[in-house]
Design a protein around this motif. Structure first.
Motif, PDB file in Angstrom:
ATOM      1  N   LEU B  39       0.844  -1.205   0.000  1.00 24.84           N
ATOM      2  CA  LEU B  39       0.000   0.000   0.000  1.00 24.84           C
ATOM      3  C   LEU B  39       0.877   1.253   0.000  1.00 24.84           C
ATOM      4  O   LEU B  39       0.581   2.226  -0.699  1.00 24.84           O
ATOM      5  CB  LEU B  39      -0.920  -0.015   1.224  1.00 24.84           C
ATOM      6  N   VAL B  42       2.226   1.641  -3.571  1.00 28.15           N
ATOM      7  CA  VAL B  42       1.187   2.026  -4.544  1.00 28.15           C
ATOM      8  C   VAL B  42       0.722   3.461  -4.294  1.00 28.15           C
ATOM      9  O   VAL B  42       0.570   4.260  -5.230  1.00 28.15           O
ATOM     10  CB  VAL B  42      -0.009   1.038  -4.491  1.00 28.15           C
ATOM     11  N   PHE B  46       1.158   6.434  -6.971  1.00 25.93           N
ATOM     12  CA  PHE B  46      -0.052   6.913  -7.648  1.00 25.93           C
ATOM     13  C   PHE B  46      -0.876   7.909  -6.847  1.00 25.93           C
ATOM     14  O   PHE B  46      -1.806   8.507  -7.373  1.00 25.93           O
ATOM     15  CB  PHE B  46      -0.947   5.720  -8.039  1.00 25.93           C
ATOM     16  N   GLY B  47      -0.554   8.057  -5.559  1.00 28.66           N
ATOM     17  CA  GLY B  47      -1.357   8.949  -4.720  1.00 28.66           C
ATOM     18  C   GLY B  47      -0.905  10.397  -4.815  1.00 28.66           C
ATOM     19  O   GLY B  47      -0.080  10.758  -5.657  1.00 28.66           O
ATOM     20  N   THR B  48      -1.445  11.187  -3.943  1.00 31.65           N
ATOM     21  CA  THR B  48      -1.117  12.615  -3.935  1.00 31.65           C
ATOM     22  C   THR B  48       0.377  12.815  -3.647  1.00 31.65           C
ATOM     23  O   THR B  48       0.964  12.076  -2.852  1.00 31.65           O
ATOM     24  CB  THR B  48      -1.955  13.361  -2.863  1.00 31.65           C
ATOM     25  N   VAL B  50       1.468  15.122  -2.015  1.00 34.05           N
ATOM     26  CA  VAL B  50       1.570  15.839  -0.733  1.00 34.05           C
ATOM     27  C   VAL B  50       1.887  14.825   0.366  1.00 34.05           C
ATOM     28  O   VAL B  50       1.068  13.956   0.680  1.00 34.05           O
ATOM     29  CB  VAL B  50       0.250  16.575  -0.424  1.00 34.05           C
ATOM     30  N   ARG B  53      -0.420  13.815   3.311  1.00 34.21           N
ATOM     31  CA  ARG B  53      -1.723  13.242   2.948  1.00 34.21           C
ATOM     32  C   ARG B  53      -1.544  11.923   2.205  1.00 34.21           C
ATOM     33  O   ARG B  53      -2.500  11.410   1.633  1.00 34.21           O
ATOM     34  CB  ARG B  53      -2.515  14.222   2.067  1.00 34.21           C
ATOM     35  N   ASP B 379      -8.031   7.927   3.768  1.00 32.90           N
ATOM     36  CA  ASP B 379      -7.804   8.364   2.391  1.00 32.90           C
ATOM     37  C   ASP B 379      -6.327   8.161   2.046  1.00 32.90           C
ATOM     38  O   ASP B 379      -5.568   9.127   1.930  1.00 32.90           O
ATOM     39  CB  ASP B 379      -8.204   9.852   2.264  1.00 32.90           C
ATOM     40  N   PHE B 381      -4.616   7.425  -0.559  1.00 32.42           N
ATOM     41  CA  PHE B 381      -4.062   7.992  -1.790  1.00 32.42           C
ATOM     42  C   PHE B 381      -4.188   9.518  -1.842  1.00 32.42           C
ATOM     43  O   PHE B 381      -3.625  10.154  -2.713  1.00 32.42           O
ATOM     44  CB  PHE B 381      -4.775   7.419  -3.014  1.00 32.42           C
ATOM     45  N   GLY B 382      -4.986  10.073  -0.929  1.00 30.79           N
ATOM     46  CA  GLY B 382      -5.266  11.503  -1.038  1.00 30.79           C
ATOM     47  C   GLY B 382      -6.180  11.796  -2.202  1.00 30.79           C
ATOM     48  O   GLY B 382      -6.085  12.832  -2.847  1.00 30.79           O
ATOM     49  N   TRP B 383      -7.065  10.854  -2.480  1.00 29.15           N
ATOM     50  CA  TRP B 383      -7.983  11.001  -3.618  1.00 29.15           C
ATOM     51  C   TRP B 383      -9.376  11.459  -3.186  1.00 29.15           C
ATOM     52  O   TRP B 383     -10.301  11.470  -3.980  1.00 29.15           O
ATOM     53  CB  TRP B 383      -8.124   9.653  -4.348  1.00 29.15           C
ATOM     54  N   GLY B 384      -9.525  11.739  -1.907  1.00 31.92           N
ATOM     55  CA  GLY B 384     -10.831  12.187  -1.436  1.00 31.92           C
ATOM     56  C   GLY B 384     -11.684  11.075  -0.863  1.00 31.92           C
ATOM     57  O   GLY B 384     -12.872  11.266  -0.616  1.00 31.92           O
ATOM     58  N   TRP B 385     -11.102   9.898  -0.629  1.00 29.34           N
ATOM     59  CA  TRP B 385     -11.867   8.822   0.005  1.00 29.34           C
ATOM     60  C   TRP B 385     -12.105   9.172   1.468  1.00 29.34           C
ATOM     61  O   TRP B 385     -11.421  10.024   2.044  1.00 29.34           O
ATOM     62  CB  TRP B 385     -11.078   7.505  -0.021  1.00 29.34           C
ATOM     63  N   LEU B 387     -12.773   6.286   4.011  1.00 30.04           N
ATOM     64  CA  LEU B 387     -13.086   4.887   4.343  1.00 30.04           C
ATOM     65  C   LEU B 387     -13.580   4.721   5.778  1.00 30.04           C
ATOM     66  O   LEU B 387     -14.495   3.958   6.041  1.00 30.04           O
ATOM     67  CB  LEU B 387     -11.841   4.013   4.120  1.00 30.04           C
TER      68      LEU B 387
END
Lengths: 340, 460
Positions: B39, B42, B46-48, B50, B53, B379, B381-385, B387
């Protein structure tokens, strides 16, 4: 053997299932509702690319969710003109979104309204809204009667002080023995004979306070020039609504103060980074030679070669006029106009 | 006398032997960490971008680091190495399995690892190589992810070329300092009775048997006296037909007094770790913004100056000062010990000091930034999730007023322990207590001075 296979299965699940699962989940998050498209827009400082994507196509009547995430520094996100969408600050790594239905075909602009870098003002993107029934239609060019009138009049919008009105030289009175006072002007106005033109908002839009002062002086020759200046200051802000000023003050602080200074002193934190020194709206002497319609045109078109960006794609004409009203407030209320 | 200070944990917690003998023990740990490791990679890729975050930065450099240096190493020694996900893909390839003991030799090309490299020097230089980029690695998820991926790939390649955990033993930059600081741990894997091993000729713990592989770390438990190169994988516990390998509790820092295995490469590891703790504290926690910018490669010339000074401080300045201290110690103590040995021996006093300095540094890092973990948990990935509903949890420094006290306490404890160790080491050079006392005084002065520099950095 069973547990070995199970372990291999877990490893495969981790190494491949985890990333694939994450991407599938993200895809679901962005297109879970087929009637509502989610568009992810990543915000970086303009030097690093600005908005990605910077152009979005949407059909008129379509509801879309615009999801903004900041990839580097704190940005502010707003969409205009006329939508009233301001998402506020988006901190690094955070995400903010707005769901909006663009009813009419046309072009809208999403932009950063928080000073994020020296090239902050370049940080813009467009939403191109097309009519699904007529997707190839070219939007009708917007006519701005105020600017068209200025052009017809031959006013040089890009000129600086007095807007090329050389036939109105600034008299000595502009040294302002007393700074213009709206309060004093309010009291004095009731005692003076006010020319009809000065009560006409349309006339004030197209003339300078200096011209107003000359008219007022002709009608009231016995009054001191200082008193008349106070009255002019009052008249130029007299029909400004409080709500408009509130909105404009907020907008100015977000989008203009970095260069022009929060008090309009022309000395904001980014003032030394512009091609030309930002105008000091708090300088009453300067503003006495300025016209509202020229301010309006400069805001909407931007200043050629000055680093003043255009706001015509961000603001409606009405919003631009509110901002102009606020500039007069700065001229006659700001600390450097001498009023405490 | 030392042996009598051990407590055999298996005698008090009998079921623990059963757990450690199970072939599931290590895979359960590594599969769990592999999940988070994957994780982290990945999200890093692919995540932010920043850092605060992104799961890859927050969980690796704040959560994992905090757990490792504040809890795992000081209390459990090298146990992390048993759970570490980095070398396991390579090890699984070697073993052609994950859990079960597959009979036959390991699947490798069976190259011989060069003798000259069978020490900590690679780990020392590897750590320094990473350390000069640390301000970038610790804040940029993508760089961090490539680094982790690179470690794993190197682990796989080395597993193909060489038998056993060559990567962990000689290459892993993290393993080097974990090994050194595990000398302090109050826990050890040792044989209960060395005589049993001496008379047991099959040596299952080295060559393996149907229950376990031979020691992947290439150590013989029968003569093991220090934690440094024991990865606590527990294969020897599984392999030993005599049940002679046990887990002991012991006094903190016992291994520091094992004189015969002290080496210059390990001494240099102690220098490097201490110097890095000082420099990191200055760069990451200090008030000098320009220093942070230089470390962050704001311009190449700035970074080159920073990297040059960083390497000089690690390789020459601190070891040089310590050598002068050792010279003074030899003169004051009047002992006839070669300078190289003296420097090497006394360098082990920097193990408790270095470990506590890193703990003090990490208190500030973890307590101040730990709350970022709640956000990235929901969140990653910093994608706005969102969970677990914690995405928007605000950054909240924890125990800000407590940190200086904790730092002062742990640094003082480390200093006292280091001075005491210096006195004991001086005692190994001379039977005369007065000579030992005089000999340790310059070292004690060095230790105290360094401690005050840390306190100045942390408390201002």
């Amino acid at each position: 053997m069973k547990r070995e296979l199970l372990a291999i299965g877990i490893v495969v699940l981790i190494l491949f299932g985890l990333p694939v699962g994450a991407f599938i989940y993200q895809r679901q998050q962005t297109s879970s509702d087929s009637t509502k498209r989610v568009i992810i827009i990543q915000a970086t400082v303009p030097e690093a690319g600005g908005f990605q994507p910077s152009a979005i196509k949407v059909n008129a009547g379509e509801t879309v969710t615009l999801r903004f995430s900041s990839m580097d520094v704190t940005h502010g996100i707003a969409i205009g003109p006329g939508l009233g969408i301001d998402l506020g600050h988006v901190d690094p790594g955070h995400v903010k979104e707005v769901t909006v239905t663009f009813d009419k075909a046309g072009t809208y602009t999403f932009y950063c309204n928080t000073w994020c870098s020296p090239d902050h003002w370049r940080m813009r993107g467009i939403v191109e809204v097309t009519d699904p029934d007529n997707p190839d239609a070219i939007p009708i060019a917007y006519h701005d009667p105020i600017i068209e009138r200025l052009v017809a009049e031959g006013v040089n919008i890009d000129a600086n002080v007095t807007m090329g009105m050389a036939d109105h030289p600034q008299p000595d009175v502009l040294t302002f023995d007393q700074p213009p006072s709206i309060e004093k002007g309010n009291i004095l106005a009731a005692t003076l004979s006010i020319p009809e033109e000065l009560s006409d908002a349309e006339w004030r839009l197209t003339h300078t306070p200096m011209e107003g002062l000359e008219l007022l002086a002709d009608k009231n020759p016995s009054n001191s020039m200082n008193d008349l200046i106070h009255v002019i200051a009052y008249l130029w802000v007299s029909d400004t609504r409080f709500e408009a000023i509130q909105w404009a003050e907020n907008y100015f602080n977000q989008n203009c103060a970095a260069c022009h200074g929060q008090t309009g002193d022309g000395n904001g934190p980014a003032a030394n980074q512009t091609a030309e020194s930002p105008v000091a709206f708090g300088d009453a002497a300067y503003m006495f030679g300025m016209r509202s319609d020229v301010l309006y045109a400069k805001i909407r078109r931007g200043g050629m070669g000055t680093d003043m960006p255009n706001f015509g794609t961000l603001l409606t004409p009405e919003e631009t006029l509110k901002l102009v009203s606020y500039l007069w407030q700065l001229a006659f209320l700001a600390p450097n106009s001498g009023i405490e | 006398m030392i042996k009598s200070q051990r407590i055999n944990v298996f005698q008090h917690v009998p079921f623990l032997r059963g757990i450690l003998k199970s072939r599931l023990f290590q895979p359960v740990l590594t599969l769990t960490t592999l999940f988070f490791f994957t994780l982290a990679i990945v999200t890093g890729l692919f995540g932010t971008p920043v850092g605060n975050r992104n799961f890859g930065i927050v969980f690796v450099w704040i959560v994992w680091w905090g757990l490792l240096i504040i809890l795992l190493v000081p209390f459990l020694g090298r146990l992390w190495c048993a759970a570490c996900p980095i070398p396991v893909p390579g090890e699984w390839l070697q073993r052609r399995g994950i859990i079960n003991r597959r009979q036959g030799r390991l699947s490798t090309l069976r190259w011989k690892f060069p003798k000259r490299l069978r020490n900590m020097w690679l780990q020392n230089f590897g750590f320094l190589g990473i350390a000069i980029f640390s301000a970038i690695i610790l804040t940029r998820p993508e760089v961090s992810a490539w680094l982790l991926l690179g470690f794993s790939l190197i682990g796989i390649v080395l597993s193909i070329l060489y038998e056993n955990r060559v990567f962990c033993r000689y290459v892993c930059p993290v393993g080097g300092f974990i090994g050194l600081y595990s000398l302090m741990a109050p826990i050890e894997v040792r044989v209960a009775d060395p005589q049993v091993c001496a008379t047991h000729t099959p040596k299952d713990c080295i060559i393996g048997n149907e229950y376990a592989y031979g020691c992947p770390w290439m150590v013989f438990p029968g003569t093991l006296e220090r934690n440094t190169y024991c990865g606590m994988c527990m294969e020897c516990i599984k392999a030993c037909p005599k049940n002679n390998v046990v887990i002991n509790l012991r006094p903190v820092g016992s291994d520091l007094m094992v004189a015969k295995e002290r080496r210059l490469d390990e001494a240099y590891k102690a220098f490097i770790m201490l110097a890095c703790a000082l420099l990191y504290s200055a760069v990451l926690l200090g008030p000098w913004g320009w220093l942070k910018q230089w470390a962050n490669m704001d311009t190449l010339p700035h970074w080159l100056i920073y990297a040059g000074v960083f390497l000089l401080a690690n390789l020459l300045l601190l070891p040089g000062l310590f050598t002068l201290t050792a010279l003074l110690s030899r003169r004051w103590g009047g002992v006839q010990v070669p300078l190289r040995q003296l420097v090497t021996d006394y360098a082990y006093t920097l193990v408790p000091l270095g470990l506590t300095a890193w703990i003090a540094f990490s208190f500030s890092l973890v307590f101040t930034n730990g709350s970022y973990a709640f956000g990235v948990l929901s969140d990653p990935f910093g994608w706005g999730w969102n969970l677990f509903g914690t995405t928007e949890s605000a950054w909240t420094p924890f125990g800000s007023s407590l940190i200086p006290f904790l730092q002062t306490g742990i640094l003082t404890a480390g200093m006292l322990f280091a001075v005491n160790t210096a006195y004991k080491i001086a005692g190994q050079h001379t039977p005369n207590p007065r000579q030992a006392l005089r000999g340790m005084l310059p070292v004690a002065g060095f230790i105290t001075s360094i401690t005050f520099v840390f306190l100045w950095l942390y408390l201002g």
